[in-house]
Design an enzyme around this catalytic site. Sequence first.
Site, PDB file in Angstrom:
ATOM      1  N   LEU A  92      -5.853 -42.637 -16.255  1.00 44.83           N
ATOM      2  CA  LEU A  92      -5.121 -43.111 -15.070  1.00 44.83           C
ATOM      3  C   LEU A  92      -3.923 -43.988 -15.418  1.00 44.83           C
ATOM      4  CD1 LEU A  92      -8.103 -43.995 -12.680  1.00 44.83           C
ATOM      5  CD2 LEU A  92      -6.927 -41.813 -12.989  1.00 44.83           C
ATOM      6  N   HIS A  93      -2.914 -43.896 -14.550  1.00 44.99           N
ATOM      7  CA  HIS A  93      -1.699 -44.707 -14.680  1.00 44.99           C
ATOM      8  C   HIS A  93      -1.271 -45.133 -13.279  1.00 44.99           C
ATOM      9  CE1 HIS A  93       0.183 -41.033 -13.348  1.00 44.99           C
ATOM     10  NE2 HIS A  93      -0.270 -40.376 -14.416  1.00 44.99           N
ATOM     11  N   LYS A 138       4.773 -35.546  -7.979  1.00 44.32           N
ATOM     12  CA  LYS A 138       4.962 -35.178  -9.387  1.00 44.32           C
ATOM     13  C   LYS A 138       4.544 -33.720  -9.624  1.00 44.32           C
ATOM     14  CE  LYS A 138       4.740 -35.650 -13.998  1.00 44.32           C
ATOM     15  NZ  LYS A 138       3.727 -34.715 -14.364  1.00 44.32           N
ATOM     16  N   HIS A 151      -1.395 -42.591 -10.318  1.00 48.81           N
ATOM     17  CA  HIS A 151      -2.709 -42.443  -9.668  1.00 48.81           C
ATOM     18  C   HIS A 151      -3.000 -43.656  -8.784  1.00 48.81           C
ATOM     19  CE1 HIS A 151      -3.381 -40.112 -13.549  1.00 48.81           C
ATOM     20  NE2 HIS A 151      -3.706 -39.205 -12.648  1.00 48.81           N
ATOM     21  N   MET A 204      -7.753 -36.334 -12.800  1.00 48.76           N
ATOM     22  CA  MET A 204      -8.357 -35.878 -14.056  1.00 48.76           C
ATOM     23  C   MET A 204      -8.449 -37.047 -15.037  1.00 48.76           C
ATOM     24  SD  MET A 204      -7.373 -31.957 -14.605  1.00 48.76           S
ATOM     25  CE  MET A 204      -5.752 -32.157 -15.307  1.00 48.76           C
ATOM     26  N   SER A 240       2.712 -39.706 -16.529  1.00 48.17           N
ATOM     27  CA  SER A 240       1.822 -38.548 -16.659  1.00 48.17           C
ATOM     28  C   SER A 240       0.769 -38.879 -17.701  1.00 48.17           C
ATOM     29  CB  SER A 240       2.637 -37.334 -17.119  1.00 48.17           C
ATOM     30  OG  SER A 240       1.774 -36.339 -17.619  1.00 48.17           O
TER      31      SER A 240
HETATM   32  P1  AMP Z   1      -3.927 -35.607 -12.410  1.00 51.88           P
HETATM   33  O1  AMP Z   1      -4.894 -36.646 -12.866  1.00 51.88           O
HETATM   34  O2  AMP Z   1      -2.791 -35.375 -13.339  1.00 51.88           O
HETATM   35  O3  AMP Z   1      -4.615 -34.318 -11.965  1.00 51.88           O
HETATM   36  O4  AMP Z   1      -3.250 -36.176 -11.095  1.00 51.88           O
HETATM   37  C1  AMP Z   1      -3.999 -36.623 -10.006  1.00 51.88           C
HETATM   38  C2  AMP Z   1      -3.070 -36.895  -8.852  1.00 51.88           C
HETATM   39  O5  AMP Z   1      -2.121 -37.896  -9.231  1.00 51.88           O
HETATM   40  C3  AMP Z   1      -2.258 -35.652  -8.461  1.00 51.88           C
HETATM   41  O6  AMP Z   1      -2.144 -35.592  -7.047  1.00 51.88           O
HETATM   42  C4  AMP Z   1      -0.912 -35.930  -9.107  1.00 51.88           C
HETATM   43  O7  AMP Z   1       0.168 -35.283  -8.473  1.00 51.88           O
HETATM   44  C5  AMP Z   1      -0.813 -37.429  -8.961  1.00 51.88           C
HETATM   45  N1  AMP Z   1       0.154 -37.977  -9.924  1.00 51.88           N
HETATM   46  C6  AMP Z   1       0.222 -37.715 -11.252  1.00 51.88           C
HETATM   47  N2  AMP Z   1       1.276 -38.352 -11.802  1.00 51.88           N
HETATM   48  C7  AMP Z   1       1.900 -39.019 -10.796  1.00 51.88           C
HETATM   49  C8  AMP Z   1       3.068 -39.844 -10.714  1.00 51.88           C
HETATM   50  N3  AMP Z   1       3.808 -40.133 -11.790  1.00 51.88           N
HETATM   51  N4  AMP Z   1       3.409 -40.346  -9.512  1.00 51.88           N
HETATM   52  C9  AMP Z   1       2.672 -40.069  -8.400  1.00 51.88           C
HETATM   53  N5  AMP Z   1       1.562 -39.295  -8.412  1.00 51.88           N
HETATM   54  C10 AMP Z   1       1.183 -38.769  -9.591  1.00 51.88           C
END
Ligand code: AMP
Length: 280
Positions: free
Chosen positions: A33-34, A150, A37, A30, A186
Amino acid sequence: MILVKTEKTIIPFLQKWRKNQLSIGFVPTMGALHNGHLSLISSSISDCDICVSSLFVNPTQFNNKSDFEKYPVTLEKDIALLEAAGCHILFLPSVTEIYPPNYVSPHYPLGELEMILEGKYRPGHFQGVCQVVDRLLHITHPQCLYLGQKDYQQCMVIKKMIELRNYFTDVKINPTIRDANGLALSSRNMRLSDEEKILALHLSKTLFYIKENIEPGNVELLKQQMAQQLEDKGFKVDYVEIASAATLETVTHWNGNDKLVALVAAYINEVRLIDNMLLF
Ligand code: AMP
């Protein structure tokens, strides 16, 4: 990196790669990014020939309107990060691309999995997660989908959806990436002030404490004490839970053998954060 915004334009690329026997890894995000991701991008690149990522803030998985409206957007930076990480193609669809006017949302029979933990506190959230991932897998048909631990329950939900919809996609789950102090990275951390970021460290501290101190027998008191401590520090706690790592079924009494996971969800002011830790 190729940037595409429509289903119609991404499909010919994917077809060409598939025809040339190139394997496709897929990392849905979404945005904002960090390094969490980027760890998924890096796994996809090392396992598969082509790394496809998507960036889409999915409205149907937000049960809270203001959480959706305030979700951080850092598009230019995200594109630069993905490019530098070696992602081959970024899918950047609009809402009507994912949910066209003729879209009929299926109901995913997730059973108990969507009644507990995140499902209980975010009604409809996992149906929304399934909708978007189903659409994205239908478009990309990757060999492998990369997810982060996560979002522990989300990983289980997506695996179940993949089974229900008969996709031939493997799922790889990467460990949670944390900052030097233990805070799980996050996108929502961007909404925290410096002081709130320090407070947020108590979430992972709670999980580490549980990991170090859990003993066979009744674990209800431990959960309650941990939740109370967070409340006393100013969190609004949705849950501190200890559950089976395999099924997420809540554990009240631990036999000392079963593999467990501790999970926490709590608000710091308006921002809701989640974290989890395997206890083995
Ligand atoms: P999001 O953009 O929050 O929907 O996350 C996209 C993907 O990145 C999902 O599979 C999350 O579980 C993963 N993700 C988010 N935060 C972390 C983290 N700190 N470590 C590893 N994977 C993560």
